[in-house]
Enzyme design. Structure first.
Site, PDB file in Angstrom:
ATOM      1  N   ARG A  55      -1.713  -4.787   4.050  1.00 50.45           N
ATOM      2  CA  ARG A  55      -1.446  -3.791   5.081  1.00 50.45           C
ATOM      3  C   ARG A  55       0.005  -3.851   5.553  1.00 50.45           C
ATOM      4  O   ARG A  55       0.638  -2.817   5.766  1.00 50.45           O
ATOM      5  CB  ARG A  55      -2.367  -4.044   6.282  1.00 50.45           C
ATOM      6  CG  ARG A  55      -1.998  -3.235   7.512  1.00 50.45           C
ATOM      7  CD  ARG A  55      -2.958  -3.470   8.671  1.00 50.45           C
ATOM      8  NE  ARG A  55      -2.512  -2.742   9.842  1.00 50.45           N
ATOM      9  CZ  ARG A  55      -1.859  -3.293  10.881  1.00 50.45           C
ATOM     10  NH1 ARG A  55      -1.578  -4.580  10.866  1.00 50.45           N
ATOM     11  NH2 ARG A  55      -1.497  -2.558  11.898  1.00 50.45           N
TER      12      ARG A  55
ATOM     13  N   ARG B  83       0.835  -1.214   0.000  1.00 54.38           N
ATOM     14  CA  ARG B  83       0.000   0.000   0.000  1.00 54.38           C
ATOM     15  C   ARG B  83       0.867   1.260   0.000  1.00 54.38           C
ATOM     16  O   ARG B  83       0.471   2.300  -0.546  1.00 54.38           O
ATOM     17  CB  ARG B  83      -0.981   0.000   1.169  1.00 54.38           C
ATOM     18  CG  ARG B  83      -0.331  -0.025   2.538  1.00 54.38           C
ATOM     19  CD  ARG B  83      -1.366  -0.012   3.656  1.00 54.38           C
ATOM     20  NE  ARG B  83      -0.748  -0.322   4.932  1.00 54.38           N
ATOM     21  CZ  ARG B  83      -1.035   0.301   6.078  1.00 54.38           C
ATOM     22  NH1 ARG B  83      -1.930   1.263   6.101  1.00 54.38           N
ATOM     23  NH2 ARG B  83      -0.433  -0.045   7.185  1.00 54.38           N
TER      24      ARG B  83
ATOM     25  N   PHE C   5     -14.459  -4.097   2.074  1.00 55.06           N
ATOM     26  CA  PHE C   5     -15.559  -3.168   1.771  1.00 55.06           C
ATOM     27  C   PHE C   5     -15.662  -2.906   0.260  1.00 55.06           C
ATOM     28  O   PHE C   5     -16.750  -2.798  -0.285  1.00 55.06           O
ATOM     29  CB  PHE C   5     -15.348  -1.843   2.510  1.00 55.06           C
ATOM     30  CG  PHE C   5     -15.078  -2.016   3.978  1.00 55.06           C
ATOM     31  CD1 PHE C   5     -15.880  -2.846   4.749  1.00 55.06           C
ATOM     32  CD2 PHE C   5     -14.014  -1.370   4.589  1.00 55.06           C
ATOM     33  CE1 PHE C   5     -15.628  -3.027   6.102  1.00 55.06           C
ATOM     34  CE2 PHE C   5     -13.753  -1.555   5.944  1.00 55.06           C
ATOM     35  CZ  PHE C   5     -14.555  -2.383   6.703  1.00 55.06           C
TER      36      PHE C   5
ATOM     37  N   SER D 291      -5.002   5.179   5.500  1.00 59.94           N
ATOM     38  CA  SER D 291      -4.615   3.766   5.497  1.00 59.94           C
ATOM     39  C   SER D 291      -4.319   3.230   4.105  1.00 59.94           C
ATOM     40  O   SER D 291      -3.426   2.412   3.921  1.00 59.94           O
ATOM     41  CB  SER D 291      -5.726   2.917   6.123  1.00 59.94           C
ATOM     42  OG  SER D 291      -5.957   3.320   7.456  1.00 59.94           O
TER      43      SER D 291
ATOM     44  N   GLU E 196     -19.158   3.213   0.213  1.00 63.14           N
ATOM     45  CA  GLU E 196     -18.433   2.506  -0.845  1.00 63.14           C
ATOM     46  C   GLU E 196     -19.251   2.347  -2.120  1.00 63.14           C
ATOM     47  O   GLU E 196     -18.724   2.406  -3.231  1.00 63.14           O
ATOM     48  CB  GLU E 196     -17.993   1.122  -0.352  1.00 63.14           C
ATOM     49  CG  GLU E 196     -17.006   1.151   0.807  1.00 63.14           C
ATOM     50  CD  GLU E 196     -17.647   1.458   2.163  1.00 63.14           C
ATOM     51  OE1 GLU E 196     -18.897   1.402   2.264  1.00 63.14           O
ATOM     52  OE2 GLU E 196     -16.908   1.747   3.122  1.00 63.14           O
TER      53      GLU E 196
ATOM     54  N   ASP F  36      -7.296  -6.145  13.670  1.00 62.35           N
ATOM     55  CA  ASP F  36      -8.693  -5.717  13.459  1.00 62.35           C
ATOM     56  C   ASP F  36      -9.650  -6.905  13.379  1.00 62.35           C
ATOM     57  O   ASP F  36     -10.851  -6.763  13.592  1.00 62.35           O
ATOM     58  CB  ASP F  36      -8.820  -4.867  12.195  1.00 62.35           C
ATOM     59  CG  ASP F  36      -8.483  -3.401  12.456  1.00 62.35           C
ATOM     60  OD1 ASP F  36      -8.291  -3.034  13.632  1.00 62.35           O
ATOM     61  OD2 ASP F  36      -8.421  -2.627  11.481  1.00 62.35           O
TER      62      ASP F  36
ATOM     63  N   HIS G 132      -5.384  -3.767   2.527  1.00 64.70           N
ATOM     64  CA  HIS G 132      -5.832  -4.590   3.646  1.00 64.70           C
ATOM     65  C   HIS G 132      -6.524  -5.865   3.189  1.00 64.70           C
ATOM     66  O   HIS G 132      -7.541  -6.288   3.732  1.00 64.70           O
ATOM     67  CB  HIS G 132      -6.725  -3.787   4.598  1.00 64.70           C
ATOM     68  CG  HIS G 132      -6.001  -2.658   5.282  1.00 64.70           C
ATOM     69  ND1 HIS G 132      -5.438  -1.606   4.577  1.00 64.70           N
ATOM     70  CD2 HIS G 132      -5.728  -2.420   6.586  1.00 64.70           C
ATOM     71  CE1 HIS G 132      -4.852  -0.777   5.427  1.00 64.70           C
ATOM     72  NE2 HIS G 132      -4.996  -1.238   6.641  1.00 64.70           N
TER      73      HIS G 132
END
Lengths: 280, 325
Positions: free
Chosen positions: B179, B22, B95, B49, B70, B129, B121
């Protein structure tokens, strides 16, 4: 100057005549096809005719002309209305309407942009058109292109959560090159909108979301044209025209009949309907 | 055949500090934004993020924060693409692909719009998470859609190459990023080409078809197996759709077993794609390593990889068991 082939029509009776012709095309093509959405195609006809013929710049010979105004039929099940208007505007020959819903036809059951030039985006899964309209409007603004975007939604459609995401976006980004219309015919497949899932108070909701709201009789051509002109003059916020309409408008025995959401006229009904529209 | 090279460049890359894919995305997007005015970026309240925040800071007019929405983000991206922009829409993989799947289906794939979905992620290494945020089905969800291209880069350098490649490609693309920091596995002179696998080496006994973080783990496994006399190849199948069928066919013909390794469910992802292809074109024993039809849980990345047996040891064990050694 623009490459439009049609000059804009402001004469109310001329627009009403086009709406009659569009309704006749809708009824003929649906009768031929034997399936499709009659009620919602007829209810939005006057507004859609006014948008295309009194407001929009477009060129049927060059459907992707970059300065064209854009039209998004978010309530994709009213595809027969879009096709009738496109035939009226000479995007394709009138005979093509006979192919509605046939195998490999450019006239799919719901509009498909990859099969029919002039359709901006494929619709049919409800609640998505306003987001796409916002994106087009933002893109045009980045290019300093003065073209405008129109989007017709159904009233039942506004039960989709994404509509309200898009409502926030349009207000947040002050998208004023967009005019949306709710074809508020009060009926959805399972019954009256108020019984299935109440959406009232509609005008208050859109106002609260930051939109300029205009409420009109969606079959009064003069009111429609005035509202569309007004929408263009509103700056700094998007405009929502709430068009109060009658499902099945123009054919007495279809009007306000929930069952005519998704069924088509028989040959006998077509004959009677044609007489009514011609005399209307 | 895909790109082939033995492990040249390994020495140089091994010295570099591990880096998250990322991070590479954020940097490359910024460079692209400087070069091309048609690049626009959308995010759903996760720009810190996903690293699209770098682009947002320098090009606020071409960045659209869509809030936690989204579905609207995807539709808006499709609209922007219809005016000739090249939108990159980013959020977490779970998402992006799950919450907005129908929007991707209708306005991106069916309408065949030029939208780049770059999700971060992905996979179990999201870590602490927990399961709600660990996308283990995203590749399957995207792979099933007509017109979609699906790419999972293995390291930071490949990510940068991927982002440049998809900006030049016309059509829907899904890119899955991670991530956590990952080691550099691709050679210095490697350039990603859509649909071309990278063959580190081929093995006479087994070949591991890997993607994402599992490429590095597969290389470790192949080293161990080599020491034990089991000739094992490693292929980075970074484009999962369209699969590099030529590479797959050629290694399948030569090897006794094919192992697939991915940080994704064994259903519908790389393992599924490889099995679908080989069963019809070159039936070969296959063992799929991935998440075994379960959700993840909280924990640090390494513990999670161990818990789900996404390890070199498990690959070694699986190869040996398949070869009955």
């Amino acid at each position: 100057m623009s490459a439009t082939t049609k000059s804009k029509i402001k004469d109310i009776s001329e627009l009403n005549n086009i709406a009659k012709s569009v309704r006749l095309k809708i009824l003929h093509m649906l009768t031929n096809a034997g399936s499709g959405h009659t009620g919602g195609s007829l209810s939005a006809a006057d507004v859609a005719v006014a948008i295309y013929f009194s407001k929009m710049n477009f060129n049927p010979q060059d459907p992707s002309w970059k300065d064209r105004d854009r039209f998004i039929l978010s309530k994709g099940h009213a595809a027969p209305l879009l096709y009738a208007i496109m035939a009226e505007a000479r995007y394709f020959p009138e005979e093509t309407l006979d192919n509605l819903r046939q195998i490999e036809s450019p006239l799919q059951g719901h509009p498909c942009c990859k099969r029919l030039a002039g359709v901006e985006v494929s619709t049919g899964s409800l609640g998505q058109g306003l987001s796409v309209a916002n994106g087009i409007a933002l893109g045009l603004r980045l290019d300093n292109n003065p073209a405008r975007v129109y989007c017709i939604m159904g009233d039942g459609e506004t039960q989709e959560g994404q509509v309200w995401e898009a409502a926030m976006t349009a207000a947040h980004y002050r998208i004023d090159n967009l005019c949306a219309v709710i074809d508020k015919n009060g009926l959805q497949i399972d019954g009256p909108v108020s019984k299935v899932m109440n959406i009232e108070p509609v005008a208050d909701k859109w106002s609260a979301f930051g939109w300029h709201v205009i409420e009109i009789d969606g079959h009064n051509m003069e009111q429609i044209v005035i509202a569309l002109d007004k929408a263009e003059s509103v700056k700094g916020k998007p405009t929502m025209i709430i068009a109060n309409t009658t499902k099945g408008k123009g054919v007495s025995f279809f009007e306000n009949k929930v069952e005519y959401h998704g069924i088509t006229p028989t040959r006998e009904e077509l004959a009677k309907a044609v007489v009514e529209i011609n005399n209307g | 055949m895909g790109n082939t090279a033995e492990t040249k460049g390994k020495e140089q890359t091994a010295l570099k500090k591990p880096k998250a894919t990322r991070e590479a995305y954020g940097e490359t997007l910024l460079e692209l934004g400087r070069k091309r005015k048609d690049i626009v970026v959308l995010d759903a309240d996760l720009s810190g993020s996903t690293k699209t925040g770098k682009f947002a800071k320098e090009f606020p007019d071409r960045f659209f924060n869509m809030g936690v929405a989204e579905q609207d983000m995807i539709g808006t991206a499709a609209g922007l693409s219809l005016t000739g922009k090249v939108p990159f829409a980013s959020t977490f993989a779970v998402f992006e692909t799950g919450r907005a799947w129908d929007q991707i289906r209708q306005t991106v794939c069916y309408s065949n719009t030029n939208v780049k979905l770059v999700a971060t992620h992905g996979g179990i290494t999201v870590g602490e998470d927990g399961a709600s945020h660990q996308a283990l089905e995203d590749i399957a969800l995207m792979r099933v859609l007509p017109n979609m291209t699906v790419i999972v880069p293995a390291d930071a350098a490949e990510t940068s190459s991927v982002i440049n490649a998809i900006a030049d490609y016309k059509g829907p693309v899904y890119v899955r990023l991670g991530r956590s920091n990952v080691p550099h596995v691709m050679p210095e002179d490697y350039k990603f080409i859509i649909g071309k696998a990278f063959v580190f080496n081929t093995g006479k006994d087994a070949n591991i078809i890997a993607a994402g973080i599992m490429v590095d783990i597969a290389k470790q496994a192949a080293e161990i197996l080599k020491k034990e006399g089991i000739d094992t190849g490693v292929i980075n199948m970074s484009t999962i759709k369209p699969l590099d069928e030529n590479v797959l066919l050629s290694v399948a013909k030569k090897s006794k077993v094919i192992i697939t390794a991915e940080e994704h469910s064994v259903i519908g992802g790389l393992g599924g794609a490889v099995c679908e292809f080989l069963s019809e074109n070159c039936p070969t024993p296959v063992r799929r390593i991935g998440i075994n039809d379960s959700f993840g849980c909280s924990g640090n990345s390494d513990d999670l990889l161990n818990l789900h047996e996404l390890t070199a040891d498990n690959i070694v064990k699986t190869v040996k068991s398949a070869l009955k050694k």
